[in-house]
Design an enzyme around this catalytic site. Structure first.
Site, PDB file in Angstrom:
ATOM      1  N   HIS A  74     -13.134 -32.484   9.099  1.00  0.00           N
ATOM      2  CA  HIS A  74     -14.420 -32.395   9.002  1.00  0.00           C
ATOM      3  C   HIS A  74     -15.095 -33.806   9.066  1.00  0.00           C
ATOM      4  CE1 HIS A  74     -18.609 -31.433   7.771  1.00  0.00           C
ATOM      5  NE2 HIS A  74     -18.183 -29.953   7.684  1.00  0.00           N
TER       6      HIS A  74
ATOM      7  N   ASP B 153     -13.916 -23.250   7.453  1.00  0.00           N
ATOM      8  CA  ASP B 153     -13.306 -21.943   8.491  1.00  0.00           C
ATOM      9  C   ASP B 153     -12.088 -21.632   7.864  1.00  0.00           C
ATOM     10  OD1 ASP B 153     -15.810 -21.917   9.585  1.00  0.00           O
ATOM     11  OD2 ASP B 153     -15.261 -23.353  11.124  1.00  0.00           O
TER      12      ASP B 153
HETATM   13  N1  ACO Z   1      -5.901 -31.255  13.431  1.00  0.00           N
HETATM   14  C1  ACO Z   1      -5.202 -32.369  13.485  1.00  0.00           C
HETATM   15  N2  ACO Z   1      -5.757 -33.620  13.486  1.00  0.00           N
HETATM   16  C2  ACO Z   1      -6.881 -33.876  13.402  1.00  0.00           C
HETATM   17  C3  ACO Z   1      -7.971 -32.771  13.139  1.00  0.00           C
HETATM   18  C4  ACO Z   1      -7.308 -31.433  13.220  1.00  0.00           C
HETATM   19  N3  ACO Z   1      -7.922 -30.245  12.922  1.00  0.00           N
HETATM   20  N4  ACO Z   1      -8.896 -33.129  12.851  1.00  0.00           N
HETATM   21  C5  ACO Z   1      -9.040 -34.448  12.722  1.00  0.00           C
HETATM   22  N5  ACO Z   1      -7.656 -34.830  13.184  1.00  0.00           N
HETATM   23  C6  ACO Z   1      -7.410 -36.085  13.386  1.00  0.00           C
HETATM   24  C7  ACO Z   1      -7.659 -36.765  15.011  1.00  0.00           C
HETATM   25  O1  ACO Z   1      -6.517 -36.640  15.717  1.00  0.00           O
HETATM   26  C8  ACO Z   1      -7.618 -38.031  14.739  1.00  0.00           C
HETATM   27  O2  ACO Z   1      -6.417 -38.631  14.558  1.00  0.00           O
HETATM   28  P1  ACO Z   1      -6.172 -40.300  15.235  1.00  0.00           P
HETATM   29  O3  ACO Z   1      -6.896 -41.147  14.272  1.00  0.00           O
HETATM   30  O4  ACO Z   1      -4.675 -40.212  14.957  1.00  0.00           O
HETATM   31  O5  ACO Z   1      -6.608 -40.053  16.635  1.00  0.00           O
HETATM   32  C9  ACO Z   1      -8.223 -38.267  13.276  1.00  0.00           C
HETATM   33  O6  ACO Z   1      -7.878 -36.915  12.458  1.00  0.00           O
HETATM   34  C10 ACO Z   1      -9.881 -38.224  13.026  1.00  0.00           C
HETATM   35  O7  ACO Z   1     -10.394 -37.373  14.072  1.00  0.00           O
HETATM   36  P2  ACO Z   1     -11.755 -37.552  14.726  1.00  0.00           P
HETATM   37  O8  ACO Z   1     -11.879 -36.494  15.895  1.00  0.00           O
HETATM   38  O9  ACO Z   1     -12.113 -38.652  14.987  1.00  0.00           O
HETATM   39  O10 ACO Z   1     -12.703 -36.641  13.437  1.00  0.00           O
HETATM   40  P3  ACO Z   1     -14.012 -35.998  13.695  1.00  0.00           P
HETATM   41  O11 ACO Z   1     -14.932 -36.307  12.447  1.00  0.00           O
HETATM   42  O12 ACO Z   1     -14.675 -36.347  14.868  1.00  0.00           O
HETATM   43  O13 ACO Z   1     -13.515 -34.470  13.765  1.00  0.00           O
HETATM   44  C11 ACO Z   1     -13.760 -32.274  13.612  1.00  0.00           C
HETATM   45  C12 ACO Z   1     -14.214 -33.569  13.104  1.00  0.00           C
HETATM   46  C13 ACO Z   1     -14.209 -32.143  15.257  1.00  0.00           C
HETATM   47  C14 ACO Z   1     -14.314 -30.878  13.133  1.00  0.00           C
HETATM   48  C15 ACO Z   1     -11.993 -32.039  13.871  1.00  0.00           C
HETATM   49  O14 ACO Z   1     -11.699 -32.179  12.506  1.00  0.00           O
HETATM   50  C16 ACO Z   1     -11.717 -30.885  14.438  1.00  0.00           C
HETATM   51  O15 ACO Z   1     -11.428 -30.685  15.643  1.00  0.00           O
HETATM   52  N6  ACO Z   1     -11.418 -29.862  13.817  1.00  0.00           N
HETATM   53  C17 ACO Z   1     -10.746 -28.703  14.104  1.00  0.00           C
HETATM   54  C18 ACO Z   1     -11.720 -27.563  14.326  1.00  0.00           C
HETATM   55  C19 ACO Z   1     -12.526 -27.240  13.099  1.00  0.00           C
HETATM   56  O16 ACO Z   1     -11.757 -26.727  12.109  1.00  0.00           O
HETATM   57  N7  ACO Z   1     -13.916 -27.100  13.221  1.00  0.00           N
HETATM   58  C20 ACO Z   1     -14.586 -26.449  12.228  1.00  0.00           C
HETATM   59  C21 ACO Z   1     -15.395 -27.669  11.413  1.00  0.00           C
HETATM   60  S1  ACO Z   1     -16.118 -27.067  10.033  1.00  0.00           S
HETATM   61  C22 ACO Z   1     -17.474 -26.316  10.733  1.00  0.00           C
HETATM   62  O17 ACO Z   1     -18.112 -26.847  11.723  1.00  0.00           O
HETATM   63  C23 ACO Z   1     -18.164 -25.591  10.209  1.00  0.00           C
END
Ligand code: ACO
Length: 384
Positions: A259, A313
């Protein structure tokens, strides 16, 4: 020149008094009240009133608001006809977006500053979104639409419109709690999208249809649907660990994890997990829920060091599946709840509206000559 922040991360887009998140402590409040208290003691109607009008209603106010919503659940037969014309393999969020945009043509709401327009369009949208979702659910299977019942509460009525049966009270209560938990969440992508549209003084149906389009994406509300698909793909407990390791080694994301704001487990995921435990203790074991808990344990171990934990979610899909919904309908149930949050932000923004018009950092070239078609070579003059 301000510093560029990709995804506008950390950039405030509004001042708001609606909800508050502390992503380090795992705290979420609606109008100052902790989400745990609302989940355990409130109802979706009462929480909607709180979000929209900034305080808990009196009994008389709640009765009036609930009655107004109940009396506006029906949709015009032409909206039903429109839904009938949509392909049966279409996505429910597309059907919802189209039908909500069309609703606005039946209830013109151009004077968005008029308190009457604000109240009745808010009531209509909260009331009719579940009817549209249930209508598409039935019609795409070739079943007749089931008309709403004014005597049932919001969650009961929605489940009734899916099957024609008044649901078990425990299931209806679980859905009502899911709706409370999904109703609002500060400046998320869909709320921001709705507010950008609202800032042009577009009508509330257009505002909500913009927000629905944004909620649909797999990085936002679409993740609910993908979590259940992931659990089905994993299939059994012994496949969990190899699946997670393979996925992460391939740099893919685990849906329902991570998140932008929470760096601890999402408080809503904690409540939903507890709700699921209660439900399955009563109705009997659920293999899908047990699988979900195992995936969460594995995901925690592998991603905790990055501050990535289960989000809202993660467990909601398991609950919606138990209620008999198809996975592609999960984001639409999310929208049924979030419509309240979108409208609360819409009302708040209209008190002091300013057109959203951010800046950009131009990285292109200047002073480029125009080359006439006859003199252009293949690949010549490409922009990048
Ligand atoms: N699975 C694996 N790794 C993850 C995940 C995930 N779901 N989420 C973040 N990471 C990792 C990234 O790969 C990154 O790793 P790195 O630093 O080695 O490159 C690190 O954590 C930071 O990730 P960011 O993309 O910078 O974090 P951001 O804040 O932009 O991401 C997001 C938030 C888009 C929700 C992300 O966590 C994601 O894609 N989650 C999966 C989709 C999801 O469940 N969305 C629902 C969110 S809740 C809602 O909208 C109601």
């Amino acid at each position: 020149m301000h510093e560029f922040s990709p995804g506008l991360a950390g950039v405030p887009a509004a001042k708001s008094k609606i909800s508050f998140v502390d992503g380090q402590a795992g705290v979420l409040e609606y109008r100052g009240i902790r989400i745990e208290e609302l989940a355990h003691q409130s109802s979706f109607m009462e929480t909607s009133y709180l979000l929209l009008y900034a305080r808990l209603p009196t009994e008389a106010e709640l009765d009036k608001f609930s009655a107004d919503v109940s009396h506006h659940r029906r949709i015009k037969y032409r909206i039903t006809d429109l839904i009938k014309c949509l392909p049966e393999h279409g996505h429910p969020m597309d059907a919802l977006q189209a039908a909500v945009a069309a609703l606005g043509m039946f209830y013109p709401a151009r004077n968005v500053l008029d308190p009457e327009v604000q109240y009745w369009s808010t009531v209509r949208l909260i009331a009719k979104v579940p009817t549209i979702v249930a209508a598409y659910y039935r019609l795409r299977r070739g079943d007749e639409q089931i008309q709403p019942r004014d005597d049932l509460n919001h969650a009961n009525n929605f489940l009734y419109m899916l099957t024609g049966k008044v649901p078990d009270p425990l299931i209806a209560k679980a859905l009502d709690t899911c709706l409370i938990l999904h109703a609002e969440h500060t400046m998320n992508a869909s709320t921001f999208s709705g507010l950008v549209t609202a800032s042009t003084l577009a009508d509330p149906y257009t505002v909500v249809s913009s927000a629905i389009g944004t909620l649909k994406g797999p990085l936002h509300g679409g993740a609910t649907e993908e979590v259940v698909e992931m659990l089905q793909e994993i299939g059994s407990l012994e496949h969990v660990r190899p699946y997670l390791e393979k996925k992460l080694a391939a740099k893919q994301r685990l849906m329902g994890f991570g998140h932008r704001i929470y760096k601890v487990k999402d408080p809503r995921a904690i409540i939903l997990q507890g709700l699921a435990r209660q439900l399955f203790a009563y109705y009997g074991r659920s293999a899908l829920f047990e699988l979900a808990e195992e995936v969460e344990r594995g995901g925690e171990e592998l991603l905790r060091h990055k501050g990535v934990h289960a989000n809202v979610d993660f467990y909601s899909g398991v609950l919606y599946k138990t209620m008999g919904l198809d996975p592609d309908f999960f984001p639409a149930v999310f929208a049924m709840a979030r419509v309240t949050g979108w409208l609360a932000h819409w009302l708040e923004q209209l008190k002091d509206n300013k057109l959203f018009r951010p800046d950009q950092i131009y990285e292109g070239i200047h002073g480029r000559p125009y080359v006439p078609l006859a003199r252009r070579g293949v690949g010549e003059d490409a922009l990048e």
